[in-house]
Scaffold this motif. Sequence first.
Motif, PDB file in Angstrom:
ATOM      1  N   PHE A  84       0.810  -1.221   0.000  1.00 47.89           N
ATOM      2  CA  PHE A  84       0.000   0.000   0.000  1.00 47.89           C
ATOM      3  C   PHE A  84       0.846   1.276   0.000  1.00 47.89           C
ATOM      4  CE2 PHE A  84      -2.504  -3.341   2.064  1.00 47.89           C
ATOM      5  CZ  PHE A  84      -3.622  -3.359   1.235  1.00 47.89           C
ATOM      6  N   ASP A  85       2.135   1.104  -0.136  1.00 41.34           N
ATOM      7  CA  ASP A  85       3.028   2.274  -0.193  1.00 41.34           C
ATOM      8  C   ASP A  85       2.772   3.028  -1.493  1.00 41.34           C
ATOM      9  OD1 ASP A  85       5.029   4.156  -0.192  1.00 41.34           O
ATOM     10  OD2 ASP A  85       6.626   2.768   0.350  1.00 41.34           O
ATOM     11  N   PRO A  86       2.334   4.294  -1.441  1.00 41.56           N
ATOM     12  CA  PRO A  86       2.013   5.032  -2.678  1.00 41.56           C
ATOM     13  C   PRO A  86       3.234   5.364  -3.525  1.00 41.56           C
ATOM     14  CG  PRO A  86       1.905   6.485  -0.768  1.00 41.56           C
ATOM     15  CD  PRO A  86       2.092   5.098  -0.234  1.00 41.56           C
ATOM     16  N   ASN A  87       4.417   5.198  -2.958  1.00 34.91           N
ATOM     17  CA  ASN A  87       5.633   5.535  -3.709  1.00 34.91           C
ATOM     18  C   ASN A  87       6.136   4.389  -4.573  1.00 34.91           C
ATOM     19  OD1 ASN A  87       5.827   8.144  -2.536  1.00 34.91           O
ATOM     20  ND2 ASN A  87       6.748   7.249  -0.688  1.00 34.91           N
ATOM     21  N   LEU A  88       5.510   3.218  -4.458  1.00 33.64           N
ATOM     22  CA  LEU A  88       5.956   2.066  -5.236  1.00 33.64           C
ATOM     23  C   LEU A  88       5.503   2.191  -6.685  1.00 33.64           C
ATOM     24  CD1 LEU A  88       5.192  -0.900  -2.796  1.00 33.64           C
ATOM     25  CD2 LEU A  88       7.379   0.251  -3.182  1.00 33.64           C
ATOM     26  N   ASP A  89       6.377   1.821  -7.597  1.00 30.28           N
ATOM     27  CA  ASP A  89       5.963   1.783  -8.996  1.00 30.28           C
ATOM     28  C   ASP A  89       5.486   0.369  -9.316  1.00 30.28           C
ATOM     29  OD1 ASP A  89       8.221   0.206  -9.300  1.00 30.28           O
ATOM     30  OD2 ASP A  89       9.422   1.776 -10.218  1.00 30.28           O
ATOM     31  N   ILE A  90       5.135   0.119 -10.580  1.00 33.05           N
ATOM     32  CA  ILE A  90       4.552  -1.173 -10.982  1.00 33.05           C
ATOM     33  C   ILE A  90       5.545  -2.314 -10.771  1.00 33.05           C
ATOM     34  CG2 ILE A  90       3.599  -2.485 -12.916  1.00 33.05           C
ATOM     35  CD1 ILE A  90       2.551   0.131 -14.049  1.00 33.05           C
ATOM     36  N   VAL A  91       6.813  -2.065 -11.139  1.00 34.46           N
ATOM     37  CA  VAL A  91       7.831  -3.117 -11.018  1.00 34.46           C
ATOM     38  C   VAL A  91       8.046  -3.487  -9.562  1.00 34.46           C
ATOM     39  CG1 VAL A  91      10.235  -3.727 -11.483  1.00 34.46           C
ATOM     40  CG2 VAL A  91       8.940  -2.360 -13.146  1.00 34.46           C
ATOM     41  N   GLU A  92       8.125  -2.492  -8.698  1.00 34.01           N
ATOM     42  CA  GLU A  92       8.336  -2.746  -7.282  1.00 34.01           C
ATOM     43  C   GLU A  92       7.148  -3.489  -6.674  1.00 34.01           C
ATOM     44  OE1 GLU A  92      10.936   0.724  -5.282  1.00 34.01           O
ATOM     45  OE2 GLU A  92       9.221   1.482  -6.427  1.00 34.01           O
ATOM     46  N   GLN A  93       5.921  -3.062  -7.026  1.00 29.47           N
ATOM     47  CA  GLN A  93       4.745  -3.731  -6.506  1.00 29.47           C
ATOM     48  C   GLN A  93       4.717  -5.195  -6.905  1.00 29.47           C
ATOM     49  OE1 GLN A  93       1.342  -1.516  -7.851  1.00 29.47           O
ATOM     50  NE2 GLN A  93       1.476   0.012  -6.200  1.00 29.47           N
ATOM     51  N   GLN A  94       5.107  -5.458  -8.142  1.00 29.04           N
ATOM     52  CA  GLN A  94       5.095  -6.837  -8.622  1.00 29.04           C
ATOM     53  C   GLN A  94       6.122  -7.693  -7.882  1.00 29.04           C
ATOM     54  OE1 GLN A  94       2.802  -8.042 -10.805  1.00 29.04           O
ATOM     55  NE2 GLN A  94       3.644 -10.025 -10.188  1.00 29.04           N
ATOM     56  N   ARG A  95       7.300  -7.121  -7.623  1.00 26.41           N
ATOM     57  CA  ARG A  95       8.325  -7.868  -6.892  1.00 26.41           C
ATOM     58  C   ARG A  95       7.854  -8.189  -5.475  1.00 26.41           C
ATOM     59  NH1 ARG A  95      14.410  -6.273  -7.058  1.00 26.41           N
ATOM     60  NH2 ARG A  95      14.415  -8.388  -6.190  1.00 26.41           N
ATOM     61  N   TYR A  96       7.230  -7.202  -4.810  1.00 30.11           N
ATOM     62  CA  TYR A  96       6.725  -7.435  -3.460  1.00 30.11           C
ATOM     63  C   TYR A  96       5.592  -8.454  -3.476  1.00 30.11           C
ATOM     64  CZ  TYR A  96       9.405  -3.658  -1.256  1.00 30.11           C
ATOM     65  OH  TYR A  96      10.410  -2.878  -0.752  1.00 30.11           O
ATOM     66  N   ARG A  97       4.699  -8.355  -4.474  1.00 32.56           N
ATOM     67  CA  ARG A  97       3.568  -9.269  -4.563  1.00 32.56           C
ATOM     68  C   ARG A  97       4.052 -10.700  -4.784  1.00 32.56           C
ATOM     69  NH1 ARG A  97       1.104  -6.557  -7.900  1.00 32.56           N
ATOM     70  NH2 ARG A  97      -0.308  -5.428  -6.505  1.00 32.56           N
ATOM     71  N   ASP A  98       5.021 -10.884  -5.689  1.00 35.92           N
ATOM     72  CA  ASP A  98       5.572 -12.222  -5.941  1.00 35.92           C
ATOM     73  C   ASP A  98       6.242 -12.783  -4.689  1.00 35.92           C
ATOM     74  OD1 ASP A  98       4.690 -11.968  -8.528  1.00 35.92           O
ATOM     75  OD2 ASP A  98       6.657 -11.384  -9.342  1.00 35.92           O
ATOM     76  N   ALA A  99       6.937 -11.916  -3.963  1.00 36.46           N
ATOM     77  CA  ALA A  99       7.620 -12.392  -2.766  1.00 36.46           C
ATOM     78  C   ALA A  99       6.633 -12.794  -1.683  1.00 36.46           C
ATOM     79  CB  ALA A  99       8.558 -11.289  -2.242  1.00 36.46           C
ATOM     80  N   ILE A 100       5.519 -12.038  -1.563  1.00 35.34           N
ATOM     81  CA  ILE A 100       4.494 -12.378  -0.567  1.00 35.34           C
ATOM     82  C   ILE A 100       3.817 -13.693  -0.925  1.00 35.34           C
ATOM     83  CG2 ILE A 100       2.259 -11.670   0.364  1.00 35.34           C
ATOM     84  CD1 ILE A 100       3.212  -8.773   0.143  1.00 35.34           C
ATOM     85  N   GLU A 101       3.513 -13.869  -2.209  1.00 29.62           N
ATOM     86  CA  GLU A 101       2.895 -15.126  -2.638  1.00 29.62           C
ATOM     87  C   GLU A 101       3.828 -16.307  -2.402  1.00 29.62           C
ATOM     88  OE1 GLU A 101       1.754 -14.688  -6.663  1.00 29.62           O
ATOM     89  OE2 GLU A 101       0.135 -13.243  -6.251  1.00 29.62           O
ATOM     90  N   LYS A 102       5.100 -16.109  -2.664  1.00 30.40           N
ATOM     91  CA  LYS A 102       6.066 -17.194  -2.463  1.00 30.40           C
ATOM     92  C   LYS A 102       6.169 -17.550  -0.972  1.00 30.40           C
ATOM     93  CE  LYS A 102      10.873 -18.490  -3.433  1.00 30.40           C
ATOM     94  NZ  LYS A 102      11.169 -18.918  -2.042  1.00 30.40           N
ATOM     95  N   ARG A 103       6.169 -16.492  -0.130  1.00 30.09           N
ATOM     96  CA  ARG A 103       6.239 -16.751   1.306  1.00 30.09           C
ATOM     97  C   ARG A 103       5.003 -17.496   1.790  1.00 30.09           C
ATOM     98  NH1 ARG A 103       5.979 -12.098   5.875  1.00 30.09           N
ATOM     99  NH2 ARG A 103       3.847 -12.103   5.045  1.00 30.09           N
ATOM    100  N   ASN A 104       3.808 -17.107   1.275  1.00 33.28           N
ATOM    101  CA  ASN A 104       2.571 -17.787   1.688  1.00 33.28           C
ATOM    102  C   ASN A 104       2.546 -19.234   1.223  1.00 33.28           C
ATOM    103  OD1 ASN A 104       1.644 -15.433   2.877  1.00 33.28           O
ATOM    104  ND2 ASN A 104       0.531 -14.773   1.043  1.00 33.28           N
TER     105      ASN A 104
END
Length: 216
Positions: free
Chosen positions: A192-212
């Motif tokens: 939910f960080d408004p400063n994240l761009d699309i690439v950063e959001q995708q990296r965080y999303r992939d990492a969260i899914e992998k952790r789950n």
Amino acid sequence: MIQLIIVVFLGLLLNIPSLTPVLFLKKTQKSVKVSMAVRLFLLNAFLVLSLVTVSQNITQKYGLFPIWLVCVAIALFMVTLVSTVKFVRKNLTVGKSRTIILSSFLIVYAVRFNGVFSDVNGSGYTINGYNTVWTLFFLFACLLAYIGCSGNSKNCGIYIPPATVQPNGHKAYAPQSEIDTDIAVKGSSVLFDPNLDIVEQQRYRDAIEKRNNDSW
């Protein structure tokens, strides 16, 4: 008046040997050496003026010099010391800076040792109030120079980021370990960080899914 000018001129000539340490700087530019020598010459001149006026006024029952001259001498020494230390530290390392200034001070002390400690009656050397105060204030000046030549305070406590971290905290190309650390600290709220761009959001999303997935 002429005698006073001669005394001052001879006193300045006695400071010339104190410039000897500059000659041992082999890898320093000639212009830097000249500027350093001039600064040291002025610094030692104001040092001696401060030592003489302060020592005489403290040990004499009636001050030999007016108080304004004592204050001006000390102020000129402090201003010149700060300027010289900054210049020397800009061009030399901490060790060399201390060596240059302190060795220059010691030469000033050695050159004037006979005049400061010799007995007035010519019966040898003596320790009295004048040369004691002279020496104590000289050591205090050396301490100030030593402390002033310490590490550059402007760089103390400044964090230098790794080469992999992008400007403005951009994590698009940061190591995966940094992404995992952010998620471990902030959890899913990092998305939910408004400063994240699309690439950063995708990296965080992939990492969260992998952790789950790994937790299952």
